[in-house]
Structure formats: C-alpha cells, structure tokens
Motif scaffolding. Structure first.
Motif, PDB file in Angstrom:
ATOM      1  N   TRP A 262      -9.999   3.952  -5.252  1.00  0.00           N
ATOM      2  CA  TRP A 262     -10.103   2.528  -4.877  1.00  0.00           C
ATOM      3  C   TRP A 262      -9.991   1.635  -6.093  1.00  0.00           C
ATOM      4  O   TRP A 262      -9.417   0.563  -6.057  1.00  0.00           O
ATOM      5  CB  TRP A 262     -11.398   2.261  -4.097  1.00  0.00           C
ATOM      6  CG  TRP A 262     -12.663   2.528  -4.870  1.00  0.00           C
ATOM      7  CD1 TRP A 262     -13.358   3.687  -4.922  1.00  0.00           C
ATOM      8  CD2 TRP A 262     -13.368   1.610  -5.713  1.00  0.00           C
ATOM      9  NE1 TRP A 262     -14.439   3.561  -5.737  1.00  0.00           N
ATOM     10  CE2 TRP A 262     -14.479   2.287  -6.234  1.00  0.00           C
ATOM     11  CE3 TRP A 262     -13.172   0.259  -6.065  1.00  0.00           C
ATOM     12  CZ2 TRP A 262     -15.390   1.692  -7.098  1.00  0.00           C
ATOM     13  CZ3 TRP A 262     -14.078  -0.342  -6.928  1.00  0.00           C
ATOM     14  CH2 TRP A 262     -15.180   0.372  -7.442  1.00  0.00           C
TER      15      TRP A 262
ATOM     16  N   THR B 263       0.829  -1.207   0.000  1.00  0.00           N
ATOM     17  CA  THR B 263       0.000   0.000   0.000  1.00  0.00           C
ATOM     18  C   THR B 263       0.864   1.258   0.000  1.00  0.00           C
ATOM     19  O   THR B 263       0.563   2.226  -0.693  1.00  0.00           O
ATOM     20  CB  THR B 263      -0.930  -0.008   1.222  1.00  0.00           C
ATOM     21  OG1 THR B 263      -1.590  -1.278   1.275  1.00  0.00           O
ATOM     22  CG2 THR B 263      -1.969   1.084   1.126  1.00  0.00           C
TER      23      THR B 263
ATOM     24  N   TYR C 109      -6.421   1.373  -7.064  1.00  0.00           N
ATOM     25  CA  TYR C 109      -5.742   0.460  -6.144  1.00  0.00           C
ATOM     26  C   TYR C 109      -5.966  -0.993  -6.572  1.00  0.00           C
ATOM     27  O   TYR C 109      -5.043  -1.798  -6.588  1.00  0.00           O
ATOM     28  CB  TYR C 109      -6.272   0.710  -4.726  1.00  0.00           C
ATOM     29  CG  TYR C 109      -5.536  -0.032  -3.644  1.00  0.00           C
ATOM     30  CD1 TYR C 109      -4.170   0.128  -3.474  1.00  0.00           C
ATOM     31  CD2 TYR C 109      -6.212  -0.885  -2.779  1.00  0.00           C
ATOM     32  CE1 TYR C 109      -3.488  -0.539  -2.474  1.00  0.00           C
ATOM     33  CE2 TYR C 109      -5.545  -1.553  -1.780  1.00  0.00           C
ATOM     34  CZ  TYR C 109      -4.190  -1.390  -1.630  1.00  0.00           C
ATOM     35  OH  TYR C 109      -3.527  -2.048  -0.636  1.00  0.00           O
TER      36      TYR C 109
END
Lengths: 304, 328
Positions: free
Chosen positions: B69, B24, B72
């Motif tokens: 998101w 991350t 990601y």
C-alpha cells in the motif's frame, strides 16, 4: 432453437453456406497444409525472389518460402483465434448472464466493471500486458481474452435480462424449478444464435488483434504465424525493397477468412431474425420504383 | 439545466473511476508478472546510468521494499506530480516530455482523419438511405464489408507500397520534410500536410464504412416516421426534408457512436502511425516495445487511456448540447 436445427438452417442459407465453405477451406489448410509443404523456416533459396515456379509466392528477405510460411502460419493463427473467440464468449456469457439474471446490486457492480473495460482503449492495454508476459501463444491468448470479453458480456447481459422477464421463464419460476435448471434449460437454449454470432464476431476480432500484436513483435517471433510473417516482412524492410509478395498473401488470407466469417454471421442473423431477410427482399422490390425526387416511397400500413 | 449538470457530473465520476482502474492496472501489471519487476524494467539500464538515477526510478514506480500500500501511495504521488520516470531508449529525457511531442502529432493526424471520415461517412450514409436501392446503397455496403475484413495496418502497408514506394507520389516516412524547422512557416506547414495526407487517407478509408452503415441504418428508421411524411405533404423541397428533417435527427445516435468508436479508431491510428513511421503515440509505442523501454510504454498506456476517457466525456457534453431531450 437447438444446435442441430441451427446448423441445418445454416446449410440452407446461401450466405452462411458460402461463408462456411470459405472457412472450411482455411480449416483444411490449417489441419493438413503444414504436412504438404516444405519446411517454412528452412533457408531454401536466394532471398527476396519474386513468385516463380520453384517458390509459388516468392521468398522472404531471408530466403524462406513464402507459400510454406503462409500455409503453416494459418494453423497457429486459426487455433488461437478460435480458442480466444470461444473463451471470450464463455466469459462474457458467465459475467453477463450472472449480471442479467440476478440483477440488483450484483448487476450494478458487474455492469460498472463491464462499462469500465469497454471504455478503456484495448490496444495500449494489450501491448503493455503482452510486453510484460513471456512471449508465446498462451500470452497472446490470455491478453485477447482479458481485453475482449466486455463487449459480449454487455450484449449477453441485455439478452438474459429480456429473456428472464418472458412468460415461460416466469412460469418455470412459479413451478419451483431451481435457478440452475432455469438458466441451463430455459434461458441458454434461447441465446444460442446470439452466442454463435458473438463467437464468430469475437473470432474475427481475435484474429485481427492477434495478427496486430504479433506484427508489433509481441508474439514469439520464432513461431510461424500470419502475424510473425508480417513482422518479418516489415523487419526485412519489404516495403523499401519492393518485395510485395512477402506481405500480400498473408493479408489476403486474413481478409478472406474474415470475410467468410462475416458471411456466416450475416446468415446466422437472418436465421435468428427473419425480418432481415425480408428487408433485403423489399429493397430489391423497391428498386427502380423510386418516386420523382428519388426518395423511398412510403408504404401505407407497410412492412411493420 | 440542473439535471444535465448532474448527468455530466455522474459521467465524470464514472470516467474518473475508469481512470483509477487504469492507473491501478498500470501499478499492478508489473507486480503480477513472474520475476522481479525492477530487474526486468531496468535490465537495459545497467552500466548506462548511475545507481542514484536507478534509485530515483525505483521511487517513481514505487518499486521499493515498502509494503504494497505504501508502494502504491508513492507511485500515486509521483504520478500526480507528472513524473512518469525517465525513458530508457531516449535517456535521459523524461517520459512525459517525449509523450507530449508525440501527442501533438497524433492528435493532428488522427483528429483530422476522424473528422473527415465522420463527415464524409455520415453524408454518404444519409445519401444511401435517401436513394435506397440506388447505386450508392447497393454497391457500397458489400464493398465496405470486404475492405473492413483486411487488417487495418495491412491496408496501410499496401497503400504505402503503392503510392509511396511504387508511384513515388508521397513521402515514405516522418511527419515533415527534413530541411524545414517546426514553426509557423509555410514550408513546414505545407510539408506537414503533405506528409499527413497518405496516413490520414488510409485511416479515412478504413473507418468510413462504419460511419456510413450506422448513418444509413438510422436514416432508414427516421425516413419512415410520420413527421417526414408530413414534411413532404407540406410540399417542402426534398433537399430541405433530407437535411433539416431527416439527417439532423439521424446524426444524434451517430455522435454517441463517435465516443464509443474512439478506442477502436485509436488502435487503428496507432498501427497506421507505425507503418508510416509517423512520430506520434503509436510510433513511440513500437519504439518502446522494441527497446524494452517499460517506463515509456507504461506512460503511453496511461496517457492514451486518459485521452480516450477525456474525449468520451467531451462527446457526452456535445450530445447533451445537441439533444434537448437529455436536458429536461
């Protein structure tokens, strides 16, 4: 133990005193040195000259004075090293202190965070961060703080946990003191020597890591610091040209500074934990009195 | 036995979590910086590659116009299929294949240096504790403290200068001689060992002190315990007491330290590789930094972190096997 008393005891401890003198010399060099030497980036003479009377430490591959660069470089390196050491310990004390004092869920979460940062290798993370941020002292500082706090948070958390179970803290709780007062007046003063040695350890680490990062070319290479000195030495292929004088003085300064700080830390440890000082006395006493097979004799009802 | 399986699974869970944090961070860092990450990342690409390739690279790092998101998820999808993008400085080689070659050399160099230094350091530490106050015990600790104060890579520079440049005993760069081809032939293997000798020796010298001091301190504690006195009283030879009774028990905390030290040793190993121009992960890292090769840099960050996490889990398993107390 308050700060004044700790300092007084450090003055009487031989190791700490020697370390403080060594450290003091470097601070003096960083403070007034840059005004005493010539311009470190001016191209003053023939490149790659060995040490001589004109250039005490020789010249770099670009004809700059190595002595001036070494002296001027100490300022930025020391400033960032100490600032980073200070911030790392403060951040470690806040996070470790909260985790240790509050306990429970907060502790579980913060401990997990601390452990994750501890297990991740520091150098690659530092390199990636420094490469994305604009080069400069502020970048180096924030990268050092971000990757260095976890170890101290762990140490200070353990100390807070043990202190908050002691009788005097429990007594303060029973008398209805506020949490803020308990932390600042009861717990913090007892962590002073630990925080001092943490600060010194963090400063040593920060100086090493900072020099390493700048050596890789991740600092602002137009600044004169010990790290960029080594960067330019390697960039001007000092190793292949045999110009040892471009990297030896800087390395020796870093090592001497680190050694001085280590000595202070030994001293602080001995003051905080007097058993360490007596232990070395025991070693001295036992010398030349070893048993037949050369092992340490067992002392009945011994040191403990 | 069930308990130990449970313990190992719990550790695995922790390392997976740490790996997720690293993954991350790898995603977040470019996005937290001032400016458009895609612009910075592909600045050096312009003119070199077709727009189609740039679009593919954007996709790999999730640098699309989708919401965060979704970016990601795209990034994760590519990551788990082993796609780390294309290296800019070695265009058009994929990052993953460059890292794979570098990893072999790094594991060979750092691994052998680590093992040598661990064995040598713990033996010296055991001896120093056994003959407490002897020559080894009184000279080595201050000497090692002084040596430890030098920056790791600076020691490497000095060693290379003296033994490589000055005396000419060892090669100045690279991992194997120019004329040989990598494979299972003796000129290559001997050449590779010869090239690894100096960097490995530097790493051993720099890390020896830590192992030695740790082992010495644990040994001193153990030598004072009752079962050592008892073993002595039984009239066992001092060699047997030293090795079978004392050193064996003192080794355990040191192995736990082995895992903790991996990250630090690795950092030093990376810098040593750079000084010796040894084509491992560290050398790749500096090349990536100098060429502003962001895909390669981030790929290296990920693989190095994952390797350290994996090694830590391995150390957990070894500790479990060696210490019966954890198996209960």
């Amino acid at each position: 133990m308050n700060a004044g008393l700790l300092f007084k005891q450090m003055l009487t401890n031989r190791k700490a005193l020697a370390g403080m003198i060594l450290f003091g010399l470097f601070v003096l060099m960083a403070l007034i040195g840059p005004w005493m030497v010539q311009d470190p980036i001016e191209f003053t003479s023939i490149p790659n000259q060995p040490p001589s009377l004109d250039n005490w430490f020789g010249t770099t591959g670009q004809g700059q004075d190595v002595f001036a660069q070494t002296v001027v470089g100490s300022r930025a390196t020391l400033a960032i090293g100490c600032a980073s050491g200070f911030l790392v310990v403060i951040l470690g004390a806040v996070i470790g202190g909260i985790a240790g004092y509050l306990g429970g869920r907060t502790d579980d979460f913060l401990s997990l965070l601390i452990n994750i940062f501890l297990v991740m290798p520091g150098l690659p993370l530092m390199v990636v961060l420094a490469a994305w941020l604009p080069p400069g002292p502020l970048t180096i500082l924030s990268v050092l703080v971000l990757t260095g706090w976890a170890w101290h948070a762990r140490v200070l958390r353990a100390q807070t946990m043990s202190l908050s179970q002691r009788d005097f803290v429990l007594a303060a709780k029973v008398t209805g003191e506020s949490s803020l007062r308990i932390v600042t007046a009861e717990i913090l003063p007892n962590m002073l020597s630990l925080m001092t040695s943490s600060f010194i350890g963090a400063t040593i680490y920060s100086i090493g890591a900072q020099v390493g990062l700048e050596f890789l070319g991740l600092g602002d290479i137009s600044n004169v610091t010990w790290g960029t000195n080594l960067y330019w030495a390697s960039n001007d292929s000092a190793l292949l040209l045999g110009s040892w004088w471009t990297f030896v003085p800087t390395g020796l300064c870093i090592a001497l500074l680190g050694f001085g700080l280590t000595l202070i830390n030994f001293g602080v440890d001995e003051i905080a934990n007097p058993r360490l000082a007596t232990e070395s006395l025991w070693v001295r006493k036992l010398k030349g009195r070893a048993t037949v097979d050369g092992s340490t004799p067992v002392i009945e009802g011994g040191v403990r | 036995m069930n308990r130990s399986v449970e313990y190992l699974l719990r550790r695995l869970g922790f390392y997976s979590l740490a790996a997720m944090v690293a993954i991350t961070l790898n995603f977040m860092i470019p996005r937290m910086m001032p400016g458009d990450p895609a612009q910075i990342m592909f600045a050096r690409f312009k003119g070199e590659m077709s727009p189609a390739v740039i679009t593919a690279m954007r996709e790999t790092f999730g640098l699309t116009n989708d919401p965060m998101w979704q970016q990601y998820l795209t990034y994760l999808k590519h990551l788990f299929s082993g796609d780390l993008g294309i290296s800019i400085s070695n265009f058009p080689k994929p990052v993953i294949s460059i890292i794979a070659t570098g990893l072999t050399w790094s594991i060979f160099l750092a691994g052998s240096a680590l093992i040598i230094s661990f064995i040598l350091g713990t033996s010296l530490g055991a001896l120093a504790a056994w003959r407490r106050g002897g020559i080894l015990d009184s000279i080595m600790p201050p000497l090692l403290a002084l040596l430890g104060a030098f920056p790791y890579f600076w020691m490497a520079m000095l060693v290379l200068f003296v033994f490589g440049f000055g005396l000419g005993w060892f090669p100045l760069w690279h991992a194997y001689p120019d004329g040989t081809s990598p494979g299972f032939n003796s000129p290559f293997i001997l050449g590779a060992l010869y090239h690894a000798a100096l960097p490995a020796a530097t790493m051993v010298i720099a890390s020896l002190g830590g192992w030695m001091l740790a082992m010495r301190n644990t040994m001193i504690g153990i030598l004072g315990s009752d079962y050592i006195t008892y073993a002595r009283a039984r009239g066992l030879t001092s060699r047997r007491v030293l090795i079978r009774y004392a050193a064996r028990n003192a080794l355990l905390p040191n192995i736990t330290g082995f895992g903790m030290a991996l990250g630090f040793v690795l950092g030093g190993a990376l810098l040593t590789e750079i000084i010796f121009s040894y084509p491992g992960q560290g050398y790749l890292l500096i090349q990536a930094v100098r060429a502003q090769d962001y895909p390669l840099m981030q790929g290296l960050f990920l693989t190095i972190t994952l390797a350290v996490l994996g090694a830590n889990w391995f150390v957990d398993i070894v500790t479990l096997l060696l210490d019966p107390r954890t198996r209960r």
